[in-house]
Design a protein around this motif. Structure first.
Motif, PDB file in Angstrom:
ATOM      1  N   ALA A  57      34.338  32.752  38.295  1.00 35.75           N
ATOM      2  CA  ALA A  57      32.934  32.998  37.929  1.00 35.75           C
ATOM      3  C   ALA A  57      32.748  32.934  36.410  1.00 35.75           C
ATOM      4  CB  ALA A  57      32.482  34.358  38.466  1.00 35.75           C
ATOM      5  N   LYS A  58      33.739  33.374  35.667  1.00 37.24           N
ATOM      6  CA  LYS A  58      33.632  33.337  34.201  1.00 37.24           C
ATOM      7  C   LYS A  58      33.995  31.981  33.614  1.00 37.24           C
ATOM      8  CE  LYS A  58      33.771  36.638  31.499  1.00 37.24           C
ATOM      9  NZ  LYS A  58      34.027  37.751  30.583  1.00 37.24           N
ATOM     10  N   GLY A  59      34.585  31.141  34.411  1.00 36.44           N
ATOM     11  CA  GLY A  59      34.938  29.797  33.939  1.00 36.44           C
ATOM     12  C   GLY A  59      36.153  29.756  33.025  1.00 36.44           C
ATOM     13  N   ASP A  98      31.938  37.727  41.522  1.00 43.01           N
ATOM     14  CA  ASP A  98      30.728  37.367  40.754  1.00 43.01           C
ATOM     15  C   ASP A  98      30.166  38.602  40.059  1.00 43.01           C
ATOM     16  OD1 ASP A  98      30.992  34.792  41.630  1.00 43.01           O
ATOM     17  OD2 ASP A  98      29.500  34.971  43.243  1.00 43.01           O
ATOM     18  N   ARG A  99      30.243  39.743  40.751  1.00 40.31           N
ATOM     19  CA  ARG A  99      29.722  40.984  40.154  1.00 40.31           C
ATOM     20  C   ARG A  99      30.632  41.483  39.040  1.00 40.31           C
ATOM     21  NH1 ARG A  99      27.982  44.484  45.342  1.00 40.31           N
ATOM     22  NH2 ARG A  99      27.948  46.233  43.899  1.00 40.31           N
ATOM     23  N   LEU A 100      31.926  41.444  39.282  1.00 42.65           N
ATOM     24  CA  LEU A 100      32.859  41.931  38.248  1.00 42.65           C
ATOM     25  C   LEU A 100      32.779  41.087  36.977  1.00 42.65           C
ATOM     26  CD1 LEU A 100      36.258  42.962  39.912  1.00 42.65           C
ATOM     27  CD2 LEU A 100      34.338  44.388  39.224  1.00 42.65           C
ATOM     28  N   ALA A 101      32.410  39.817  37.143  1.00 39.97           N
ATOM     29  CA  ALA A 101      32.347  38.919  35.981  1.00 39.97           C
ATOM     30  C   ALA A 101      31.341  39.413  34.938  1.00 39.97           C
ATOM     31  CB  ALA A 101      32.005  37.503  36.440  1.00 39.97           C
ATOM     32  N   GLU A 102      30.393  40.260  35.357  1.00 39.34           N
ATOM     33  CA  GLU A 102      29.375  40.791  34.429  1.00 39.34           C
ATOM     34  C   GLU A 102      29.897  41.997  33.649  1.00 39.34           C
ATOM     35  OE1 GLU A 102      26.294  39.342  34.422  1.00 39.34           O
ATOM     36  OE2 GLU A 102      27.200  37.927  35.853  1.00 39.34           O
ATOM     37  N   LYS A 152      46.136  41.645  36.483  1.00 40.83           N
ATOM     38  CA  LYS A 152      45.648  40.353  36.966  1.00 40.83           C
ATOM     39  C   LYS A 152      44.262  40.071  36.388  1.00 40.83           C
ATOM     40  CE  LYS A 152      48.780  38.510  39.340  1.00 40.83           C
ATOM     41  NZ  LYS A 152      49.684  39.186  38.450  1.00 40.83           N
ATOM     42  N   LEU A 153      43.382  41.088  36.446  1.00 40.65           N
ATOM     43  CA  LEU A 153      42.014  40.868  35.961  1.00 40.65           C
ATOM     44  C   LEU A 153      42.013  40.557  34.465  1.00 40.65           C
ATOM     45  CD1 LEU A 153      39.099  40.863  37.085  1.00 40.65           C
ATOM     46  CD2 LEU A 153      38.855  43.145  36.118  1.00 40.65           C
ATOM     47  N   LYS A 154      42.799  41.310  33.702  1.00 46.50           N
ATOM     48  CA  LYS A 154      42.880  41.064  32.248  1.00 46.50           C
ATOM     49  C   LYS A 154      43.352  39.655  31.959  1.00 46.50           C
ATOM     50  CE  LYS A 154      45.360  44.910  31.406  1.00 46.50           C
ATOM     51  NZ  LYS A 154      45.760  46.227  30.945  1.00 46.50           N
ATOM     52  N   LEU A 172      40.366  39.245  43.832  1.00 49.06           N
ATOM     53  CA  LEU A 172      39.299  39.775  42.962  1.00 49.06           C
ATOM     54  C   LEU A 172      39.428  39.188  41.560  1.00 49.06           C
ATOM     55  CD1 LEU A 172      38.818  43.630  43.426  1.00 49.06           C
ATOM     56  CD2 LEU A 172      37.061  41.838  43.564  1.00 49.06           C
ATOM     57  N   ALA A 173      40.664  39.199  41.032  1.00 48.60           N
ATOM     58  CA  ALA A 173      40.891  38.654  39.683  1.00 48.60           C
ATOM     59  C   ALA A 173      40.606  37.156  39.675  1.00 48.60           C
ATOM     60  CB  ALA A 173      42.325  38.935  39.247  1.00 48.60           C
ATOM     61  N   TYR A 174      41.067  36.482  40.714  1.00 50.71           N
ATOM     62  CA  TYR A 174      40.878  35.025  40.778  1.00 50.71           C
ATOM     63  C   TYR A 174      39.386  34.665  40.764  1.00 50.71           C
ATOM     64  CZ  TYR A 174      40.702  30.275  42.570  1.00 50.71           C
ATOM     65  OH  TYR A 174      40.415  28.937  42.727  1.00 50.71           O
ATOM     66  N   HIS A 175      38.614  35.301  41.646  1.00 50.63           N
ATOM     67  CA  HIS A 175      37.200  34.919  41.750  1.00 50.63           C
ATOM     68  C   HIS A 175      36.393  35.370  40.533  1.00 50.63           C
ATOM     69  CE1 HIS A 175      37.383  32.823  45.473  1.00 50.63           C
ATOM     70  NE2 HIS A 175      38.066  33.817  46.024  1.00 50.63           N
TER      71      HIS A 175
END
Ligand code: M6R
Length: 361
Positions: free
Chosen positions: A343-345, A211-215, A237-239, A336-339
């Protein structure tokens, strides 16, 4: 069938302890390796590993293992570069092609380039009927089961498991590992599924970090040694899932440029198990904190005790045998990437612009 999970990716992350244990059972027998005889390192002086994306990062981890425990030099290349570079393949070379789908066009072309040049042509695939399996002299199935999510998860950890087993075989054949050392390493591996389960039961905490990384606009990932490729994998993964710009760096490279990116808005995920390189990584992490970067430290209980002060968050994983840390640390990288993506939808299983199997170059 998502088996009750919201996404295939969540299901495939959760399956990792089971498919890893299955593959380990398949490739070992009563405390010894049970790999095909064709996987023979006699007369081999170097290995060339070629792959794309996440499979390429698995090869980068394997380079540390083969060089450290088998004292065998390893070159790793992305297939799209390797295939057009016309690299010389000296005698004594084993070539290894790693691909989940077994159909990646560039990896297949690289294999065809090596066919009449390398002493051995081996592949590591998840689809045993694929082209990369069929065209190799020897294909080892990673036995991860069907992977549907575009983001590769369980294939990565099973690729790592097979690569670790191969490194142990090379080390034994080359006289760098005795039977007791091998038995100990395999015992350690049998603990892995349980350790992975422990990480999975702490998923709620990783969800909050997501949720925090989504910002964030930009996220950096740092690691050293065999955890450096994990930093690359965490960033990829995050990208691909959340569309947030992310980069992975070897911790020691930070001061050669990337540290200029750090300010209070940049989360920096640091993979730092309490191993022989821990203090070095922590000193890089402190340089980030001195510039107000928001450090998310991923470590073990001893690492947390020594270094969590001043971090924005510390994620504590169970202590893992040092050889196997990259396999365990893959799980929080994926979660981390998944959540963050959830969170970003974004479309988790089918991110924009991506295909599961890249059959065109
Ligand atoms: O099927 P392959 O393993 O050859 O695929 C390689 C890459 O395309 C793949 O790993 C890609 O990077 C994934 N989407 C990463 O999650």
């Amino acid at each position: 069938d998502k088996a009750g999970y919201k996404h295939f990716m969540a299901k495939e992350i959760a399956e990792q302890p089971v498919v890893l244990a299955d593959a380990l059972r398949h490739y070992t027998r009563s405390g010894a390796l049970n790999l095909p005889d064709g996987l023979d390192f006699t007369g081999i002086e170097r290995i060339t590993m070629v792959a794309c994306g996440t499979a390429y990062y698995a090869c980068l981890v394997a380079k540390y293992w083969f060089e450290q425990i088998a004292r065998l030099p390893v070159e790793v290349d992305v297939a799209s570069e390797f295939r057009y570079r016309e690299p010389p393949i000296p005698g004594g070379t084993a070539s290894l092609f790693v691909s989940q789908s077994g159909e990646t066009a560039d990896t297949l072309a690289a294999l065809r380039y090596c066919r009449d040049k390398a002493d051995r042509v081996w592949s590591l695939v998840n689809v045993p009927t694929s082209s990369i399996a069929r065209e190799a002299d020897l294909a080892l199935p990673i036995l991860a089961g069907v992977e549907v999510s575009v983001a590769s998860t369980k294939a990565f950890t099973n690729q790592l498991l097979l690569l670790a087993l191969m490194a142990l075989k090379a080390a034994s054949q080359r006289g760098h590992l005795d039977a007791a050392g091998l038995a100990q390493a395999l015992d350690d591996m049998r603990r892995l599924p349980g350790l992975m389960n422990q990480v999975l039961t702490n998923e709620a905490r990783i969800e909050r970090l997501g949720d925090r990384l989504a910002e964030a606009q930009d996220v950096l990932f740092l690691g050293r040694g065999a955890l450096y490729p994990l930093a690359l994998e965490g960033a990829l993964k995050l990208k691909e899932l959340s569309y947030i710009h992310a980069e992975g760096y070897a911790s020691g490279e930070l001061k050669h440029g990337p540290i200029a990116l750090i300010d209070r808005n940049v989360p920096v995920v640091v993979f730092a198990p309490h191993d022989g390189l821990f203090e070095k990584t922590v000193s890089n992490m402190q340089e980030v904190m001195a510039r107000h970067g928001q450090v998310i430290l991923v470590t073990d209980p001893e690492g947390a005790r020594l270094a969590q002060e001043g971090t924005a968050a510390t994620l504590i994983l169970p202590e893992a045998p040092s050889l196997l840390a990259p396999i365990l640390y893959a799980v929080p990288a994926q979660l981390l990437a998944y959540h963050t993506a959830v969170a970003k939808g974004t479309d988790v299983d089918q991110p924009r612009n991506l295909a599961k199997s890249v059959t065109v170059e």
